[in-house]
Scaffold this active site. Structure first.
Site, PDB file in Angstrom:
ATOM      1  N   SER A 248       0.807  -1.216   0.000  1.00 31.01           N
ATOM      2  CA  SER A 248       0.000   0.000   0.000  1.00 31.01           C
ATOM      3  C   SER A 248       0.844   1.272   0.000  1.00 31.01           C
ATOM      4  O   SER A 248       0.306   2.367  -0.123  1.00 31.01           O
ATOM      5  CB  SER A 248      -0.935   0.015   1.216  1.00 31.01           C
ATOM      6  OG  SER A 248      -0.189   0.076   2.415  1.00 31.01           O
TER       7      SER A 248
ATOM      8  N   LYS B 165      -6.281   4.636   8.191  1.00 29.38           N
ATOM      9  CA  LYS B 165      -5.138   5.412   7.699  1.00 29.38           C
ATOM     10  C   LYS B 165      -5.469   6.899   7.628  1.00 29.38           C
ATOM     11  O   LYS B 165      -4.676   7.756   8.056  1.00 29.38           O
ATOM     12  CB  LYS B 165      -4.714   4.895   6.323  1.00 29.38           C
ATOM     13  CG  LYS B 165      -4.088   3.518   6.354  1.00 29.38           C
ATOM     14  CD  LYS B 165      -3.741   3.024   4.960  1.00 29.38           C
ATOM     15  CE  LYS B 165      -3.061   1.664   5.019  1.00 29.38           C
ATOM     16  NZ  LYS B 165      -2.722   1.152   3.678  1.00 29.38           N
TER      17      LYS B 165
END
Length: 806
Positions: free
Chosen positions: A655, A698
Site C-alpha cells: 500500500s 489510515k
C-alpha cells in the site's frame, strides 16, 4: 488535471433513521433465520438431509460470526420433526463377561427394562429364600439326604454281614474303617490272634483281604453316590427356582414380546439365575449391607450381573438429539470403561461402561469446534475411525497404545448413524482438505458463512429485526431508531465497506450490551445514538494506549513526521497496526535517493530483512513501472534507494508503492513534495492506483496527527479511487472535511497523485511518447536521459584509460 477533494457525503454513508417504521426495537418482529447466509443455509440443509455416507458438514467462518447459533437453530428445527432414536443398553454376557452385549431398544424401553430387572432381582431375593425355607422343599431335601444315608448304610451293613460270617467285624476308627477278628462276639487282641492255629490265621487274613477289596469298592462308590445326591439336590433347586423365576420372567416377557433381542437376553438371565441360585439365598452380611445399602447394589456383588446399564435413554426426548460437545476428548467422544480400586487392584464390569458424545448423538447430530477437537490427543483419529467403520468401539487409550495391563472389557460395538457438524475457520478447513485424505471423504459438505451482507433497503429492514432479536435474547433495553441507525453505521465500518453490513454477530452483541450499559448508567429506559456512540468511544478508549503513545512520539518530535512545508524526496506514507481487535493508522516518513547507476532500485527494508514478500513485490513492480515509462529502448542509468524512516519492525504490504513512486520521482528531478499531504495506495506496472485495506484507519491516523498540531485547511490524504466506497470515517473527520479544514482526494493514476503532492502537472505523452518538457514526467525523462549520456561518457572514458594502459 489535479483532482478535487471528495465531498463530505462520500466520506460517510449515514443511515436514514426516518426510513424506519418503528419507534423502538420492541415494535419489531423477531428474526429466526440468519441474515445474508443463504448459501451457507442451503449447504447445511443439503448436508443434514443427504443420507449417504461421508456427507458430514464443516461450517466455515470466523469466530463470532454466529455459526454455532445458526447451526443449532437449523438442526433443532430439523430434529424436532424426526422420530426419536432408539435406546442403547449394555447387559452382561453370561457366556463371556469380558464382552458385554449391546441391546438396541425402542425409545424409553431401555429405562423400563432396567426397572423391570431391578424389580425382578428384588422379587427373587425375597421369593427364592422363602421357597427354600418352605416345608415342602425341606421334606424333599430330607428325602434325598435319607436316600443317600440309607444307600451308604445298606452297603456297609451288607459288608458287615459278610464279615461276621467269616468271624470278622467292621470297625469305624478315627483313622477310617478297619477289619478285626472276633470270638464269641468280642474282638480278639493281637496276642490272642497270634495264638490261633496257623491255618486259622491264614483263613482270617484271606477273608479280611477279600473284605478289604469290597470296602475299597464301597468307599469309591460313596463320592459317586454323593455326586448323584448333589445332582438331585441341584435338580430339585432348579425345579424350585424355575417355579419362581419362570413365573416372574413370564410377566417380564409379555412386555417385550416383540423384541427378540430382549427375549434372548431374558432366556440367558433365567439360565444364569437357575445355575447360580445360591446367590439369592441368605449369605453372611457384608459391611455394605450393614450400612443399609440394598443387597445387590454395591460394587462387587454377584447380583450386579443382572443390572441393565442404560447407555442412552430417549424416553423423554423430542425428536432426534442435537448434541454440543464442548470438550471433545477421545473418551468424551467414544465413551470409556471406568475402573474402581478394590484391595489395591483396578476392577471393572459392564455397569461401568460410560457413553460418549457419539452414543448420545447417534441417529442425530453432533456439533463440535474443530480446533478443540484437533488439540485433543487421538480424538480426531477416534472420530474418523468411528465414522469410517460405522460403529463405536469403546477402547481406552491405554489399551490402544499398550500403555497399561489392567484387565478391561471389550464391549460389543454400537452401530453409528450420525451427522457430525464441525465449526471452524477457513484456514483449518483448507489445511485439513489438503493434508488429510480422510477429511475429504468424510466431510464433503462445506457451509461457508459470509463475513458481511449488502447494505440495501430490504437487508436494512431485516438487519433491524436481527438487532431486535439479539436485544431481546440478551434482555437489553430497547433501542430507538437513532440507536439502531448508529449501530448499523458502525456495522458498515466493521465491514470496511460503506455498502456492506458486518455479519460478525459477536461484535454487534458486544456493542449492544455496552450501549445498554451506558443507558442504564444514565438511568434511561431506551438506548439512543448517544449511548451507542459512547459505547464505541469507550471501546476505543480501552484499547488505544499504544496508539496514544505513537501519536505522542510524533507530537513530541521523537518520530519525525512533517505536516507542513515542502521537502524533496520525502513523502508521508500511511500504514495500519492491529493489536488484538483494535486497528489504527500511523503516518510513516518514506524517503528516496537517486543517483547515477545501473537502474536498480534498492529496497533497504528488504536488504536488512525487515521487508515482507508483498512489500518487496511492490518495489519490484515500481521498478518495472519506471523502466516501462521512462526507459524506452535503453536501460535506465540511475540507481535509487527507498526506506521507511524510523521503522524498526517488519514492513509488509504494497500500500506504500504510490508514495514510494512519488518519493523516487521527487528525488530524481528535485521537485519538493507537500508535507501537509499523506498518500496511500498500491500501483501496477502501468501506473494505475489499486485499492488497499484499512483506508478509514489510515485517514484518521493522519487526521489525528494534523489535528494535534492544528488543522490548517491544506492538510489531507490521497487514496485510491476504488477505496471511496469503503469510506466510513469518524464524525470529527467528516465535520472537518465539511468545514474545509481537512480533505480527502481520490486518484486513479500515479500521475494524479504526483500532481496533488507537488502542485505541478504530470504531463501526458504525445503520439511519439514524449512528455511536455516542463511537466513532471518530462523532467523525469530528461533527467534520466542526462544520466544515460553521463554514463556513456564515463564508459567511454574508462575504455580510453584501458587502451592507454595497454
Amino acid at each position: 488535471m489535479i483532482p478535487t477533494a471528495l465531498p463530505p457525503e462520500q466520506l460517510y454513508l449515514a443511515c436514514n433513521q426516518d426510513s424506519f417504521s418503528f419507534q423502538t426495537t420492541d415494535d419489531l418482529e423477531a428474526l429466526h433465520d440468519a441474515l445474508g447466509q443463504e448459501r451457507a443455509l442451503d449447504a447445511i440443509g443439503f448436508g443434514i438431509r443427504m443420507a449417504h455416507d461421508g456427507y458430514n458438514l464443516y461450517v466455515l467462518g470466523p469466530a463470532g460470526s454466529g455459526k454455532h447459533t445458526t447451526v443449532s437453530q437449523v438442526l433443532e428445527r430439523e430434529a424436532k420433526g424426526r422420530p426419536r432414536p432408539d435406546d442403547w443398553c449394555y447387559v452382561n454376557n453370561f457366556d463371556d463377561p469380558r464382552k458385554p452385549r449391546a441391546l438396541r431398544l425402542p425409545p424409553g424401553m431401555g429405562a423400563r427394562l432396567r426397572r423391570d430387572m431391578e424389580h425382578l432381582v428384588e422379587e427373587l431375593q425375597t421369593s427364592i429364600p422363602a421357597l427354600f425355607e418352605s416345608d415342602d422343599y425341606r421334606s424333599r431335601l430330607q428325602e434325598i439326604e435319607e436316600e443317600l444315608n440309607q444307600r451308604q448304610e445298606e452297603a456297609f451293613k451288607e459288608l458287615q454281614k459278610e464279615a461276621e460270617e467269616v468271624g470278622v467285624t467292621l470297625l469305624k476308627t478315627p483313622r477310617g474303617f478297619a477289619f478285626a477278628p472276633v470270638r464269641d462276639g468280642e474282638v480278639i487282641s493281637p496276642d490272642e490272634f497270634n495264638k490261633l492255629p496257623k491255618d486259622e490265621q491264614e483263613r482270617i487274613e484271606k477273608a479280611v483281604g477279600g473284605l478289604q477289596e469290597k470296602l475299597q469298592k464301597i468307599l469309591r462308590q460313596v463320592p459317586q453316590w454323593q455326586r448323584e445326591s448333589r445332582g438331585k439336590v441341584k435338580e430339585l433347586n432348579s425345579r424350585v427356582t424355575m417355579y419362581v423365576v419362570g413365573s416372574l420372567l413370564d410377566e417380564v416377557r409379555k412386555t417385550y414380546a416383540d423384541l427378540p433381542v430382549v427375549l434372548e437376553y431374558l432366556q440367558a438371565v433365567q439360565k444364569d439365575i437357575i445355575d447360580n441360585v445360591d446367590d439369592f439365598r441368605p449369605q453372611e452380611k457384608n459391611p455394605m449391607q450393614m450400612l443399609g445399602l440394598p443387597v445387590g447394589m454395591e460394587q462387587g456383588s454377584s447380583l450386579r450381573r443382572y443390572v441393565v446399564n442404560v447407555l442412552v435413554d430417549h424416553g423423554t426426548s423430542e425428536g432426534r438429539p442435537v448434541i454440543h460437545e464442548d470438550n471433545p476428548t477421545y473418551q468424551n467422544l467414544v465413551g470409556q470403561v471406568e475402573h474402581l480400586a478394590q484391595m489395591g487392584a483396578l476392577v471393572t464390569d459392564f455397569t461401568l461402561i460410560k457413553p460418549g458424545a457419539l452414543h448420545r448423538a447417534n441417529q442425530g447430530y453432533l456439533i463440535m469446534d474443530v480446533r478443540r477437537l484437533l488439540i485433543q490427543p487421538y480424538a480426531w483419529e477416534g472420530l474418523k475411525r468411528a465414522l469410517v467403520a460405522g460403529k463405536i468401539n469403546i477402547e481406552s487409550l491405554g489399551q490402544i497404545l499398550s500403555l497399561v495391563s489392567t484387565v478391561t472389557l471389550e464391549p460389543e460395538p454400537v452401530p453409528l448413524d450420525v451427522k457430525v457438524v464441525l465449526l471452524g475457520d477457513r484456514m483449518l478447513y483448507y489445511l485439513l482438505h489438503h493434508y488429510d485424505p480422510d477429511f475429504r471423504q468424510l466431510f464433503k459438505v462445506a457451509a461457508d458463512f459470509e463475513d458481511d451482507v449488502d447494505r440495501r433497503p430490504d437487508n436494512n429492514r431485516v438487519y433491524t429485526r436481527m438487532l431486535a432479536t439479539m436485544i431481546r435474547r440478551h434482555q437489553l433495553l430497547p433501542f430507538d431508531r437513532s440507536g439502531v441507525a448508529r449501530v448499523m453505521e458502525h456495522g458498515a465500518r466493521l465491514a470496511g465497506d460503506a455498502k456492506k453490513l458486518t455479519a460478525h454477530l459477536e461484535s454487534l452483541v458486544d456493542l449492544l450490551r455496552e450501549a445498554d450499559f451506558q443507558a442504564r448508567q444514565e438511568e434511561r429506559g431506551v438506548v439512543g445514538a448517544v449511548q451507542v456512540q459512547a459505547a464505541i468511544d469507550a471501546q476505543v478508549r480501552r484499547a488505544d494506549r499504544i496508539r496514544a503513545k505513537v501519536y505522542e512520539a510524533i507530537h513530541k518530535g521523537t518520530v519525525l513526521i512533517d505536516t507542513a512545508g515542502e521537502r524533496p524526496a520525502q513523502v508521508n506514507g500511511l500504514s495500519v497496526i492491529q493489536l488484538g481487535n483494535f486497528i489504527f493508522g500511523q503516518p510513516s516518513r518514506i524517503t528516496a535517493t537517486a543517483r547515477l547507476g545501473d537502474g536498480k532500485v534498492i529496497d533497504i527494508e528488504r536488504e536488512v530483512k525487515l521487508g515482507g514478500a508483498i512489500h518487496s513485490k511492490g518495489v519490484l513492480i515500481l521498478s518495472s513501472l519506471l523502466a516501462n515509462r521512462y526507459g524506452g529502448n535503453q536501460p535506465l542509468s540511475f540507481s535509487a534507494s527507498l526506506v521507511f524512516e524510523q521503522s524498526y519492525g517488519q514492513v509488509d504490504g504494497d500500500s506504500a508503492s504510490v508514495a514510494e513512486f512519488c518519493a523516487l520521482i521527487s528525488a530524481l528531478i528535485g521537485v519538493p513534495v507537500r508535507q501537509h499531504l499523506a498518500v496511500t495506495g498500491s500501483v501496477n506496472q502501468h501506473g494505475r492506483v489499486q485499492p488497499i485495506g484499512g483506508v478509514n484507519e489510515k485517514i484518521e491516523g493522519f487526521f489525528d496527527v494534523c489535528a494535534a498540531r492544528g488543522l490548517t485547511g491544506d492538510q489531507g490524504v490521497v487514496i485510491p479511487a476504488a477505496n471511496v466506497r469503503h469510506l466510513m470515517l469518524r464524525r470529527d473527520v467528516v465535520e472537518a472535511a465539511a468545514a474545509g479544514r481537512f480533505h480527502v482526494w481520490a486518484v486513479e493514476t500515479v500521475d494524479e497523485a504526483l500532481e496533488l503532492l507537488t502542485g505541478r502537472s504530470a504531463g501526458e505523452p504525445d503520439e511519439a511518447g514524449h512528455y511536455p518538457e516542463d511537466s513532471l514526467n518530462g523532467l523525469a525523462a530528461r533527467r534520466l536521459a542526462e544520466l544515460t549520456e553521463l554514463r556513456k561518457k564515463f564508459s567511454a572514458a574508462g575504455k580510453g584509460e584501458e587502451n592507454n594502459d595497454e
